[in-house]
Design a protein around this motif. Structure first.
Motif: not given
Ligand code: ZN
Length: 178
Positions: A17-36
Motif C-alpha cells: 500500500e502507499v502511505r506517508e513515509s517517515p523518510i520522504q513524502g509517500l512510500g510503498v509499504f508491505a501488507l504481508r511478509a516477503f522472503a528474500p
C-alpha cells in the motif's frame, strides 16, 4: 521516488500500500511478509515518455515519477512511483523479459517500507538528499553506480540489469575481476 504529499492511502491488491513515509513524502509499504528473492510485484509502467508523448503536468505527471531503463524514459504508475530510496535497501528492481519487477532482497515484514537503491542501474542521475537512516546512509542518493564505494558496487553487481551491463561493459568487467 520523491513525491507530493497526499492524505489518502492507496491500497494495492498485491500486498503493498502507499502511505506517508517517515523518510520522504509517500512510500510503498508491505501488507504481508516477503522472503528474500520473493517477487513483490511487477512495476506498473504507464507508458514511455517521448518527444511525441511528453509528460502531461496538467494530469499530475512528474519527472520524479519516471525511470530510465536502457536510455528510455518511462512513467511509473501507482504504487511504484512512490518507491523511496534507501542506501541499504530491502528490495531491488529486476529487469526480466522487458519488464521491471520489485524483488525482496531481505526479509520484509508487514508494515515495513519497501525501498530500493536509486543508484543501481544508474550512471548519471539526479542526486537527492537522503535521510534513510541506514548506518551506511550516504547523505545523498548520489549520481552514479560507479561513484559508490567499491565494496557496494561489488555487493550490487548481481543486481545489475543486462542492459546496464551492456552499456558499461569495461567498467563492469573490471569490477568482476575485483
Ligand atoms: Zn541514505
Amino acid at each position: 521516488m520523491p513525491s507530493e504529499a497526499v492524505t489518502t492511502r492507496e491500497r494495492s491488491d498485491d500486498g503493498v500500500e502507499v502511505r506517508e513515509s517517515p523518510i520522504q513524502g509517500l512510500g510503498v509499504f508491505a501488507l504481508r511478509a516477503f522472503a528474500p528473492g520473493d517477487l513483490i510485484r511487477v512495476v506498473n509502467v504507464l507508458r514511455e515518455i517521448t518527444d511525441d508523448a511528453p509528460l502531461r503536468p496538467e494530469d499530475g505527471e512528474r519527472r520524479e515519477h519516471c525511470a530510465y531503463p536502457d536510455g528510455k524514459v518511462v512513467l511509473y504508475g501507482l504504487p511504484d512511483r512512490h518507491l523511496n530510496h534507501s542506501c541499504d535497501p530491502n528490495a531491488w528492481e529486476r529487469y526480466t523479459n522487458g519488464r521491471a519487477e520489485i524483488v525482496a532482497r531481505r526479509p520484509i515484514a508487514p508494515g515495513d517500507e519497501i525501498r530500493v537503491d536509486y543508484l543501481i542501474n544508474n550512471s548519471g542521475g539526479e542526486s537527492w538528499p537522503c535521510n534513510c537512516a541506514a548506518p551506511r546512509c550516504r547523505g545523498r542518493t548520489g549520481v552514479s553506480y560507479f561513484t559508490l564505494p567499491l565494496d557496494q558496487q561489488r555487493e550490487y553487481l548481481p543486481l545489475l540489469a543486462t542492459w546496464f551491463i551492456a552499456r558499461h561493459p569495461e567498467q563492469v568487467a573490471a569490477l568482476r575481476r575485483g
